[in-house]
Design a protein around this motif. Structure first.
Motif, mmCIF file in Angstrom:
data_model
loop_
_atom_site.group_PDB
_atom_site.id
_atom_site.type_symbol
_atom_site.label_atom_id
_atom_site.label_comp_id
_atom_site.label_asym_id
_atom_site.label_seq_id
_atom_site.Cartn_x
_atom_site.Cartn_y
_atom_site.Cartn_z
ATOM 1 N N UNK A 167 -1.475 -2.745 -3.065
ATOM 2 C CA UNK A 167 -1.466 -4.212 -3.068
ATOM 3 C C UNK A 167 -1.316 -4.761 -1.652
ATOM 4 N N UNK A 168 -0.425 -4.171 -0.871
ATOM 5 C CA UNK A 168 -0.211 -4.637 0.499
ATOM 6 C C UNK A 168 -1.465 -4.405 1.356
ATOM 7 N N UNK A 169 -2.067 -3.226 1.215
ATOM 8 C CA UNK A 169 -3.269 -2.922 1.992
ATOM 9 C C UNK A 169 -4.413 -3.860 1.600
ATOM 10 N N UNK A 170 -4.499 -4.210 0.323
ATOM 11 C CA UNK A 170 -5.538 -5.150 -0.108
ATOM 12 C C UNK A 170 -5.327 -6.520 0.520
ATOM 13 N N UNK A 171 -4.075 -6.941 0.657
ATOM 14 C CA UNK A 171 -3.786 -8.220 1.309
ATOM 15 C C UNK A 171 -4.254 -8.190 2.767
ATOM 16 N N UNK A 172 -4.036 -7.049 3.426
ATOM 17 C CA UNK A 172 -4.498 -6.907 4.812
ATOM 18 C C UNK A 172 -6.028 -6.962 4.843
ATOM 19 N N UNK A 173 -6.671 -6.271 3.903
ATOM 20 C CA UNK A 173 -8.142 -6.216 3.871
ATOM 21 C C UNK A 173 -8.753 -7.599 3.691
ATOM 22 N N UNK A 174 -8.103 -8.436 2.908
ATOM 23 C CA UNK A 174 -8.619 -9.793 2.696
ATOM 24 C C UNK A 174 -8.549 -10.593 3.995
ATOM 25 N N UNK A 175 -7.488 -10.375 4.757
ATOM 26 C CA UNK A 175 -7.312 -11.139 6.002
ATOM 27 C C UNK A 175 -8.097 -10.551 7.171
ATOM 28 N N UNK A 176 -8.238 -9.207 7.184
ATOM 29 C CA UNK A 176 -8.949 -8.556 8.295
ATOM 30 C C UNK A 176 -9.500 -7.205 7.833
ATOM 31 N N UNK A 177 -10.731 -7.199 7.270
ATOM 32 C CA UNK A 177 -11.302 -5.952 6.746
ATOM 33 C C UNK A 177 -11.475 -4.850 7.795
ATOM 34 N N UNK A 178 -11.459 -5.203 9.065
ATOM 35 C CA UNK A 178 -11.660 -4.226 10.139
ATOM 36 C C UNK A 178 -10.338 -3.747 10.743
ATOM 37 N N UNK A 179 -9.202 -4.047 10.108
ATOM 38 C CA UNK A 179 -7.891 -3.687 10.661
ATOM 39 C C UNK A 179 -7.838 -2.179 10.893
ATOM 40 N N UNK A 180 -7.342 -1.737 12.071
ATOM 41 C CA UNK A 180 -7.308 -0.303 12.393
ATOM 42 C C UNK A 180 -6.533 0.504 11.342
ATOM 43 N N UNK A 181 -7.094 1.618 10.947
ATOM 44 C CA UNK A 181 -6.526 2.571 9.992
ATOM 45 C C UNK A 181 -6.463 2.036 8.565
ATOM 46 N N UNK A 182 -6.889 0.795 8.337
ATOM 47 C CA UNK A 182 -6.816 0.215 7.004
ATOM 48 C C UNK A 182 -7.667 0.997 6.004
ATOM 49 N N UNK A 183 -8.899 1.315 6.391
ATOM 50 C CA UNK A 183 -9.793 2.033 5.481
ATOM 51 C C UNK A 183 -9.188 3.333 4.988
#
Length: 176
Positions: free
Chosen positions: A45-61
């Motif tokens: 859930x937290x990672x999805x929130x980051x993805x919505x705000x910045x899909x290119x966030x480092x290490x997110x994928x």
């Protein structure tokens, strides 16, 4: 005097960007902590929130894929292999019917998934979209949900899923 206004605007934009980056880092770090503590569904859930705000966030994928896999594995263990296969088959048949705009058939398949797992997030989302489509109304909230699901899929490297979600979002709300 006017020169000061321009510098003030530049400074405010800088402060806003610094705050945005800090908030994203806090959210991402919280997800990593949850992941390391093996709270995979909450981490996801937290990672999805980051993805919505910045899909290119480092290490997110990487973390999105890992948390999603671990969360899915936990669900699978809870549900059992045969039940999971039935759900996956119904979900795929529902998606196929949805792609062909056979909304009643799609609804039946998504409801079958939810009978097996009432908390299945994709089936719930697609069912809401099908019902909205069947009522011939454009639901901006559901369209936004599909847009955001597309961002999450994109950040996870699932380009086909991202395109499908975005296609649904624009079909629900052509101005999206």
């Amino acid at each position: 005097d006017f020169h000061f206004v321009a510098y003030e605007a530049i400074a405010q934009n800088h402060v806003n960007e610094v705050n945005r980056v800090a908030a994203l880092k806090t959210l991402f770090d919280g997800g990593v902590t949850l992941y390391e503590e093996k709270h995979f569904a909450h981490a996801l859930e937290e990672f999805r929130k980051v993805a919505i705000r910045d899909p290119e966030y480092p290490q997110l994928g990487y973390y999105l894929v890992q948390a999603e896999a671990a969360s899915e594995q936990e669900r699978a263990e809870r549900l059992g292999a045969e039940k999971r296969q039935d759900m996956e088959r119904s979900l795929q048949e529902g998606l196929s019917a949805l792609d062909k705009e056979k909304f009643q058939e799609a609804q039946n398949h998504f409801e079958a998934v939810l009978r097996l797992d009432p908390s299945h997030p994709q089936a719930r989302s697609y069912l809401a979209m099908v019902k909205a489509e069947m009522q011939k109304r454009h639901d901006p909230k559901a369209a936004q949900m599909h847009y955001e699901a597309g961002l999450i899929a994109y950040a996870s490297g699932k380009l086909d899923e991202a395109l499908r979600e975005w296609h649904i979002a624009t079909r629900m709300n052509p101005q999206h």
